[in-house]
Write a protein that holds these residues in place. Structure first.
Motif, mmCIF file in Angstrom:
data_model
loop_
_atom_site.group_PDB
_atom_site.id
_atom_site.type_symbol
_atom_site.label_atom_id
_atom_site.label_comp_id
_atom_site.label_asym_id
_atom_site.label_seq_id
_atom_site.Cartn_x
_atom_site.Cartn_y
_atom_site.Cartn_z
ATOM 1 N N SER A 1 14.501 7.403 3.892
ATOM 2 C CA SER A 1 13.551 6.805 2.945
ATOM 3 C C SER A 1 14.251 6.007 1.846
ATOM 4 O O SER A 1 13.858 4.893 1.554
ATOM 5 N N GLY B 1 4.149 9.637 5.862
ATOM 6 C CA GLY B 1 4.074 10.242 4.529
ATOM 7 C C GLY B 1 2.704 9.953 3.956
ATOM 8 O O GLY B 1 1.826 9.429 4.650
ATOM 9 N N GLU B 2 2.512 10.280 2.697
ATOM 10 C CA GLU B 2 1.213 10.043 2.062
ATOM 11 C C GLU B 2 1.411 9.895 0.568
ATOM 12 O O GLU B 2 2.521 10.099 0.064
ATOM 13 N N ASN B 3 0.327 9.568 -0.160
ATOM 14 C CA ASN B 3 0.517 9.231 -1.574
ATOM 15 C C ASN B 3 0.114 10.359 -2.525
ATOM 16 O O ASN B 3 -0.088 10.110 -3.694
ATOM 17 N N SER C 1 15.873 12.422 -1.581
ATOM 18 C CA SER C 1 16.034 11.203 -0.769
ATOM 19 C C SER C 1 17.504 10.911 -0.483
ATOM 20 O O SER C 1 17.913 9.747 -0.414
ATOM 21 N N TYR D 1 5.462 14.963 4.166
ATOM 22 C CA TYR D 1 6.046 13.937 5.017
ATOM 23 C C TYR D 1 6.226 14.582 6.381
ATOM 24 O O TYR D 1 6.462 15.784 6.472
ATOM 25 N N TYR D 2 6.102 13.810 7.415
ATOM 26 C CA TYR D 2 6.173 14.410 8.741
ATOM 27 C C TYR D 2 6.654 13.381 9.743
ATOM 28 O O TYR D 2 6.647 12.174 9.485
ATOM 29 N N ARG D 3 7.116 13.875 10.877
ATOM 30 C CA ARG D 3 7.772 12.990 11.836
ATOM 31 C C ARG D 3 7.818 13.674 13.195
ATOM 32 O O ARG D 3 7.708 14.894 13.292
ATOM 33 N N ASN E 1 7.931 3.436 8.777
ATOM 34 C CA ASN E 1 7.312 4.547 8.065
ATOM 35 C C ASN E 1 5.869 4.193 7.704
ATOM 36 O O ASN E 1 5.615 3.145 7.107
ATOM 37 N N GLY F 1 7.427 19.662 2.855
ATOM 38 C CA GLY F 1 6.759 19.596 1.559
ATOM 39 C C GLY F 1 7.428 20.554 0.588
ATOM 40 O O GLY F 1 8.418 21.214 0.927
ATOM 41 N N LYS G 1 2.607 5.227 5.478
ATOM 42 C CA LYS G 1 2.227 6.047 4.318
ATOM 43 C C LYS G 1 0.714 6.018 4.175
ATOM 44 O O LYS G 1 0.125 4.949 3.968
#
Ligand SMILES: Cc1cc2nc3c(=O)[nH]c(=O)nc-3n(C[C@H](O)[C@H](O)[C@H](O)COP(=O)(O)OP(=O)(O)OC[C@H]3O[C@@H](n4cnc5c(N)ncnc54)[C@H](O)[C@@H]3O)c2cc1C
Length: 458
Positions: free
Chosen positions: A100, A306-308, A393, A314-316, A151, A328, A153
Motif C-alpha cells: 500500500s 480495502g474500505e474507507n 504500511s 483490508y483483505y486479499r 487495489n 484489521g 477501496k
C-alpha cells in the motif's frame, strides 16, 4: 489464543479439564500462527561469532534492518543486525503483504501541519518507494509471489464515494498513477458484494507473500555480507568515545554507528524511541480453501481490497487464489483472546454474507507502530539513528526508509535525501511503553465508524 471459534463466531467453552465443549455451532480450528509461515516458516540462524568492533550495529532484522544492513554491507561496511527473536518474527512475516505505501493523514492534513512542500514531497516519495520495491524484487529475482494486481477501496456511502472518486481523479492527474472510480452499478465486476456504494481502484498497489519476501531479503542481505545475530536482544546502547558500546545477550560490541529498526517491538534498549512509538496489535484471519467458483464470484479480479472506515478492514486473496485473508485492528493487549478473531470474522461475513459458514484456518496478530503524526521517520538523537513509525504500511516504507537511513549513515547526502528525514516525532504524553489508552481510542474510532455508517445509509 482460545483457538476454537465457532463458524458464526460463537466462542467454544473450555471446561475445567480443558476439553472444548461446543456451543451451538461446529467449531473452527484456527491456528494462531501466521498463514504465511506454512510456506515460509521463520527459522533461527546458525549462531555467529560476535565481532569486537563494527562500523554499524543495527537493532532489528525486519524489512527495515535488513534493507539498511544490505545497503551498508554492499558499500563495504562491517555491519551486523541483532534481533531479539528469529529474524522476521516481528511484523515482517505477519503482515497482509499489501504494497500500500499509504500515509494515514491525507494530503490536506499534512499540508496544514507541515506545509504544502512537505505534503507534495511525501506524496511523490510514495510513488518512488513503490517503484523501488517492485524494481528491487525484479532485479534481485526475489521469489515472493508479488503481483501488481491493483487495489479496490470500497465506499461506505454515496457521499464517501463522491469524495473518493475526486481523490482518484487527482491521483491520476497529479502523480500519473492509474486510478479511477468504480460506480456502485459496476462494483460486482471487482468484488462480489453489495456492501459498498461503489469504490476506487489504483493500479500501483499489489500483493506479495510477506514471509517469503522477508526470507528472500534475508538471503540477499546475508549474501551481501551482513551478519545477522538471531535471538540476540540488544539490552543497552551507551555512548563510548567516538562510537557506541552495544550490549547484547551474547556480549558487548563497539560500533562506530548504531541504527535502531525495532518499530512495533521497541523495548527498553531504545527508551527515546519507546516514548514516541505506540505498539498497536493488528490481526489477520485466513479462511480455509474456498471453491474456485466462490472465489471467482467474491474476488473476480483477485485484487487487494480495502474500505474507507476508520477501523476499516483490508483483505486479499492468498497468493494461490484459494482463500481470503482479512486484517484489521485488535484491541486486546494481553494473551490471545478469541474476541478479536470473532470481530474480524463478523466483518468478513458482513462484507461477504456467502461466507457465513466458512471455517477459519488461521488467526494471528502482530504489532504495528504508530507515532503521533502517523508519518514514518528517519531521525537522529544523541548520535543514534532511528528508522521506524510505519503505521501499518511498512511493506513499502520499511525497505525504503531502511535504505535511506543506511545512506545517511554513510554520509551520501543525495542518496539519503528523503521527506521522512526530519525531526523526531513528539513523545506520547503519559506513555512509557504501556499502551493502556489504546482500547479507548479504538472504541472512539468504532463509534465514529458507526455514526458515519448511519449517515451514509440513512
Ligand atoms: C498483522 C499485520 C498486518 C500488516 N499488514 C500490512 C500490509 O498489508 N501492508 C503493509 O505495508 N504493512 C503491513 N503491516 C506493517 C508491516 O508489517 C510493518 O510496517 C513492517 O514489517 C515493519 O518492518 P520493520 O523492519 O520496521 O519491523 P519488524 O519487522 O517488526 O522488525 C522489528 C524487529 O526488531 C526486533 N527488536 C526489537 N527490540 C529489539 C532489541 N532490543 N534487540 C534486538 N532486536 C529487537 C524485533 O524482534 C523485531 O524482529 C502489517 C503489520 C501487521 C502486524
Amino acid at each position: 489464543m482460545s483457538d476454537l471459534v465457532s463458524a458464526r463466531g460463537t466462542p467454544s467453552i473450555v471446561n475445567t479439564q480443558q476439553k472444548a465443549v461446543q456451543v451451538q455451532q461446529p467449531k473452527v480450528a484456527a491456528k494462531n500462527t501466521p498463514y504465511w509461515w506454512e510456506a515460509a516458516p521463520v527459522r533461527p540462524l546458525p549462531p555467529q561469532p560476535l565481532a569486537k568492533t563494527l562500523d554499524v550495529a543495527i537493532v532489528g532484522a525486519g524489512y527495515a534492518g535488513l534493507s539498511a544492513g544490505m545497503t551498508l554491507a554492499r558499500e563495504g561496511r562491517s555491519v551486523a543486525a541483532f534481533d531479539a527473536m528469529m529474524p522476521g518474527e516481528g511484523a515482517s512475516s505477519r503482515n497482509g503483504g499489501v504494497t500500500s505505501g499509504t500515509i494515514r493523514p491525507d494530503y490536506a492534513t499534512i499540508a496544514r501541519r507541515f506545509g504544502e512542500d512537505k505534503a507534495i514531497a511525501i506524496e511523490q516519495e510514495g510513488k518512488r518507494a513503490r517503484e523501488f520495491l517492485y524494481d528491487f524484487i525484479k532485479t534481485e529475482g526475489l521469489d515472493c509471489d508479488f503481483r501488481l494486481v491493483g487495489n479496490f477501496k470500497g465506499a461506505l456511502g454515496y457521499n464517501h464515494y463522491d469524495a473518493m472518486a475526486h481523490g482518484a481523479e487527482r491521483l491520476a492527474r497529479v502523480l500519473g498513477i492509474e486510478s479511477y472510480a468504480v460506480p456502485h452499478a459496476e462494483q460486482q465486476s471487482y468484488i462480489g458484494t453489495d456492501f459498498y456504494r461503489g469504490g476506487t481502484v489504483r493500479m500501483d498497489i499489489g500483493g506479495l507473500h510477506p514471509a517469503k519476501f522477508h526470507a528472500e531479503l534475508l538471503r540477499v542481505a546475508l549474501a551481501s555480507g551482513l551478519t545477522v545475530h538471531a535471538n540476540t536482544p540488544v539490552t543497552a546502547i551507551t555512548r563510548d568515545g567516538n562510537g557506541f558500546s552495544v550490549k547484547t545477550s551474547a556480549g558487548t560490541v563497539q560500533a562506530r554507528q548504531v541504527l535502531v529498526c525495532s518499530n512495533g517491538y521497541t523495548d527498553d534498549a531504545a527508551p527515546f524511541l519507546r516514548r514516541r512509538l505506540v505498539p498497536v496489535r493488528a490481526r489477520i484471519i485466513a479462511t480455509e480453501e474456498l471453491s474456485p467458483d466462490l472465489m471467482a464470484r467474491l474476488m473476480p479480479k483477485l485484487m487487494m481490497m480495502g474500505e474507507n472506515r476508520q477501523l476499516g478492514f483490508y483483505y486479499r486473496p492468498s497468493p494461490d487464489g484459494k482463500r481470503i485473508l482479512l486484517g484489521g485492528r485488535d484491541s486486546s493487549r494481553a494473551g490471545d483472546p478469541a474476541e478479536p478473531t470473532i470481530r474480524l470474522r463478523n466483518g468478513l461475513v458482513e462484507i461477504f454474507p456467502e461466507l457465513e459458514d466458512v471455517r477459519l484456518s488461521h488467526s494471528w496478530f502482530g504489532n504495528v507502530a504508530m507515532n503521533r503524526d502517523m508519518i514514518p521517520r528517519i531521525f537522529e538523537k544523541d548520535g543514534l539513528l532511528y528508522a521506524s513509525g510505519f503505521c501499518g504500511s511498512g511493506v513499502v516504507w520499511a525497505p525504503w526508509v531502511g535504505m535511506h537511513a543506511a545512506h545517511k549513515l554513510m554520509g551520501h547526502v543525495d542518496k539519503a535525501r528523503s521527506a521522512f528525514d526530519f525531526r523526531a516525532p513528539a513523545a506520547v504524553p503519559f506513555f512509557n511503553g504501556n499502551a493502556w489508552f489504546m482500547p479507548a481510542i479504538i472504541k472512539g474510532y468504532a463509534l465514529q465508524d458507526k455514526i458515519a455508517w448511519l449517515r451514509a445509509r440513512r
